[in-house]
Write a protein that holds these residues in place. Structure first.
Motif, PDB file in Angstrom:
ATOM      1  N   CYS A  48       6.987 -17.712  -3.697  1.00 35.07           N
ATOM      2  CA  CYS A  48       6.064 -16.609  -3.440  1.00 35.07           C
ATOM      3  C   CYS A  48       5.244 -16.821  -2.167  1.00 35.07           C
ATOM      4  N   TYR A  49       4.704 -15.721  -1.668  1.00 35.57           N
ATOM      5  CA  TYR A  49       3.882 -15.753  -0.468  1.00 35.57           C
ATOM      6  C   TYR A  49       2.889 -14.589  -0.515  1.00 35.57           C
ATOM      7  N   ILE A  50       1.885 -14.671   0.357  1.00 36.03           N
ATOM      8  CA  ILE A  50       0.890 -13.613   0.496  1.00 36.03           C
ATOM      9  C   ILE A  50       1.172 -12.838   1.775  1.00 36.03           C
ATOM     10  N   LYS A  51       1.075 -11.516   1.705  1.00 36.67           N
ATOM     11  CA  LYS A  51       1.210 -10.678   2.890  1.00 36.67           C
ATOM     12  C   LYS A  51      -0.069  -9.855   3.064  1.00 36.67           C
ATOM     13  N   VAL A  52      -0.530  -9.748   4.299  1.00 33.34           N
ATOM     14  CA  VAL A  52      -1.805  -9.110   4.615  1.00 33.34           C
ATOM     15  C   VAL A  52      -1.581  -7.637   4.941  1.00 33.34           C
ATOM     16  N   PHE A  53      -2.483  -6.779   4.451  1.00 31.45           N
ATOM     17  CA  PHE A  53      -2.427  -5.369   4.837  1.00 31.45           C
ATOM     18  C   PHE A  53      -3.816  -4.889   5.264  1.00 31.45           C
ATOM     19  N   PRO A  54      -3.879  -3.882   6.136  1.00 32.87           N
ATOM     20  CA  PRO A  54      -5.173  -3.420   6.643  1.00 32.87           C
ATOM     21  C   PRO A  54      -5.898  -2.542   5.635  1.00 32.87           C
ATOM     22  N   THR A  55      -7.217  -2.667   5.590  1.00 34.27           N
ATOM     23  CA  THR A  55      -8.054  -1.766   4.814  1.00 34.27           C
ATOM     24  C   THR A  55      -9.131  -1.206   5.740  1.00 34.27           C
ATOM     25  N   THR A  56      -9.888  -0.236   5.240  1.00 35.18           N
ATOM     26  CA  THR A  56     -10.893   0.440   6.065  1.00 35.18           C
ATOM     27  C   THR A  56     -12.262   0.303   5.419  1.00 35.18           C
ATOM     28  N   HIS A  57     -13.107  -0.514   6.015  1.00 34.82           N
ATOM     29  CA  HIS A  57     -14.458  -0.726   5.517  1.00 34.82           C
ATOM     30  C   HIS A  57     -15.417  -0.621   6.702  1.00 34.82           C
ATOM     31  N   ARG A  58     -16.677  -0.933   6.507  1.00 35.31           N
ATOM     32  CA  ARG A  58     -17.655  -0.835   7.598  1.00 35.31           C
ATOM     33  C   ARG A  58     -17.510  -1.963   8.609  1.00 35.31           C
ATOM     34  N   ILE A  59     -16.870  -3.047   8.199  1.00 33.54           N
ATOM     35  CA  ILE A  59     -16.571  -4.159   9.091  1.00 33.54           C
ATOM     36  C   ILE A  59     -15.092  -4.483   8.943  1.00 33.54           C
ATOM     37  N   GLU A  60     -14.575  -5.361   9.790  1.00 32.48           N
ATOM     38  CA  GLU A  60     -13.159  -5.715   9.712  1.00 32.48           C
ATOM     39  C   GLU A  60     -12.818  -6.213   8.311  1.00 32.48           C
ATOM     40  N   SER A  61     -11.747  -5.683   7.759  1.00 32.42           N
ATOM     41  CA  SER A  61     -11.398  -6.028   6.382  1.00 32.42           C
ATOM     42  C   SER A  61      -9.890  -5.950   6.186  1.00 32.42           C
ATOM     43  N   TYR A 121      -4.699  -8.103   0.392  1.00 33.27           N
ATOM     44  CA  TYR A 121      -3.655  -9.130   0.274  1.00 33.27           C
ATOM     45  C   TYR A 121      -2.697  -8.779  -0.855  1.00 33.27           C
ATOM     46  N   THR A 122      -1.408  -9.007  -0.600  1.00 28.95           N
ATOM     47  CA  THR A 122      -0.385  -8.787  -1.628  1.00 28.95           C
ATOM     48  C   THR A 122       0.376 -10.076  -1.891  1.00 28.95           C
ATOM     49  N   LEU A 123       0.490 -10.418  -3.165  1.00 26.18           N
ATOM     50  CA  LEU A 123       1.318 -11.544  -3.591  1.00 26.18           C
ATOM     51  C   LEU A 123       2.741 -11.035  -3.799  1.00 26.18           C
ATOM     52  N   PHE A 124       3.678 -11.599  -3.042  1.00 25.99           N
ATOM     53  CA  PHE A 124       5.100 -11.284  -3.197  1.00 25.99           C
ATOM     54  C   PHE A 124       5.808 -12.434  -3.897  1.00 25.99           C
ATOM     55  N   GLU A 125       6.744 -12.087  -4.769  1.00 27.64           N
ATOM     56  CA  GLU A 125       7.651 -13.074  -5.350  1.00 27.64           C
ATOM     57  C   GLU A 125       9.028 -12.915  -4.726  1.00 27.64           C
ATOM     58  N   ILE A 126       9.697 -14.042  -4.499  1.00 27.53           N
ATOM     59  CA  ILE A 126      11.042 -14.047  -3.936  1.00 27.53           C
ATOM     60  C   ILE A 126      12.029 -14.291  -5.076  1.00 27.53           C
ATOM     61  N   GLN A 159      -4.211 -11.304  10.417  1.00 29.35           N
ATOM     62  CA  GLN A 159      -4.002  -9.951  10.917  1.00 29.35           C
ATOM     63  C   GLN A 159      -3.057  -9.232   9.963  1.00 29.35           C
ATOM     64  N   ALA A 160      -3.023  -7.923  10.069  1.00 29.70           N
ATOM     65  CA  ALA A 160      -2.122  -7.138   9.226  1.00 29.70           C
ATOM     66  C   ALA A 160      -0.685  -7.604   9.397  1.00 29.70           C
ATOM     67  N   ASP A 161       0.006  -7.713   8.283  1.00 30.98           N
ATOM     68  CA  ASP A 161       1.422  -8.077   8.192  1.00 30.98           C
ATOM     69  C   ASP A 161       1.685  -9.574   8.336  1.00 30.98           C
ATOM     70  N   ASP A 162       0.639 -10.396   8.470  1.00 31.31           N
ATOM     71  CA  ASP A 162       0.836 -11.839   8.406  1.00 31.31           C
ATOM     72  C   ASP A 162       1.412 -12.214   7.046  1.00 31.31           C
ATOM     73  N   GLU A 163       2.261 -13.241   7.031  1.00 28.61           N
ATOM     74  CA  GLU A 163       2.812 -13.767   5.784  1.00 28.61           C
ATOM     75  C   GLU A 163       2.392 -15.227   5.644  1.00 28.61           C
ATOM     76  N   ILE A 164       1.844 -15.561   4.492  1.00 31.41           N
ATOM     77  CA  ILE A 164       1.305 -16.893   4.243  1.00 31.41           C
ATOM     78  C   ILE A 164       2.046 -17.494   3.053  1.00 31.41           C
TER      79      ILE A 164
END
Length: 280
Positions: A126-139, A142-147, A115-120
């Motif tokens: 480093c970790y991945i953070k999820v952000f929402p996008t707008t497509h014809r189906i759920e989409s 992903y952003t790679l963050f460095e600490i 889901q949006a804003d999940d952190e993996i």
């Protein structure tokens, strides 16, 4: 602005290998981190990676999931982790069960809904953070963050012994910053840029640009959940990324045609920051 031969692109210490062509294939791997954004049809350069971040379920982005799972099983690798929109988990699980019946073999795999804003977390740095996008189906994107940790300003000039003594007393001497390094959009309308503030600050932004001329209008692009270059150009002044990497250009354009159109469309002041990803 240029496009180099092959399927790889490097920027500073970051290396990317992949392919992206609208409606045909999209998979962008970061081999050093053993991850890929989308998997296309499951190409050889993906088979040994450990984590896969799926933007949405269209075949040109996700068809390779069953094949990657089967190849990992055949080579006795641990199952990869596939992160994906929640609505995609059950249908893909059904697909895998059908393949198990076809092949007479049971597979191990892990589909993780996001889901949006999940952190993996990937590792300690480093970790991945999820952000929402707008497509014809759920989409999702992903952003790679460095600490990054650095000594707080008030302790600059302290000796190593003094720093150690402060730490023994339980005093936090470092400050931590989270830097958005790579953002990947998958397919989306342009509004994703405003969904989360860190996207426009990412050092490298992989941005869908499906249509590059007037043969397809902005309205047509939006109807299909895509982005037109004419929507991107006015936003370039708002994007602080050091590199804006355009992916998913339509197959109607050759590399030469795509570059010609981009040089016409993109103002000279921004051209040194815009790249057409080479793997088309």
């Amino acid at each position: 602005m240029s496009v180099q031969a092959g399927e790889s692109w490097n920027y500073q210490k970051y290396k990317f290998h992949g392919l992206s062509l609208s409606g045909i294939r999209t998979a962008i791997a970061m081999p050093e981190l053993s991850l890929s954004f989308d998997v296309a049809q499951g190409y050889p350069f993906l088979l040994n990676l450990k984590q896969f971040f799926i933007s949405h379920g269209h075949l040109d982005h996700a068809a390779g999931i069953p094949y990657i799972i089967s190849q990992k099983a055949m080579t006795s690798q641990p199952p990869g982790k596939f992160y994906m929109p929640g609505s995609l988990v059950e249908p893909l699980d059904q697909i895998m069960k059908i393949w198990e019946k076809i092949e007479g073999h049971q597979y191990n795999y892990e589909f993780v809904p996001v889901q949006a804003d999940d952190e993996i977390p990937l590792n300690a740095q480093c970790y991945i953070k999820v952000f929402p996008t707008t497509h014809r189906i759920e989409s999702y994107g992903y952003t790679l963050f460095e600490i990054h940790k650095k000594l707080k300003k008030e302790y600059l000039g302290y000796t190593q012994e003094e720093i150690v003594d402060l730490r023994r007393k339980g005093i936090e001497v470092n400050e931590t910053t989270h830097i958005p390094v790579v953002s990947f959009t998958g397919d989306t309308q342009i509004e994703f840029l405003d969904s989360r503030p860190w996207i426009r600050h990412s050092k490298i932004l992989f941005l869908e640009a499906t249509y590059l001329d007037e043969k397809k209008s902005i309205e047509h692009a939006r109807t299909w959940g895509h982005t037109h270059i004419d929507e991107i150009v006015p936003r370039l002044k708002d994007i602080e990324s050091e590199q804006i990497v355009l992916i998913h250009a339509s197959s109607r354009y050759s590399d030469r045609e795509a570059l010609h159109l981009l040089k016409q469309k993109i103002p000279a002041e921004f051209r040194d920051r815009v790249v057409l990803f080479p793997g088309r």
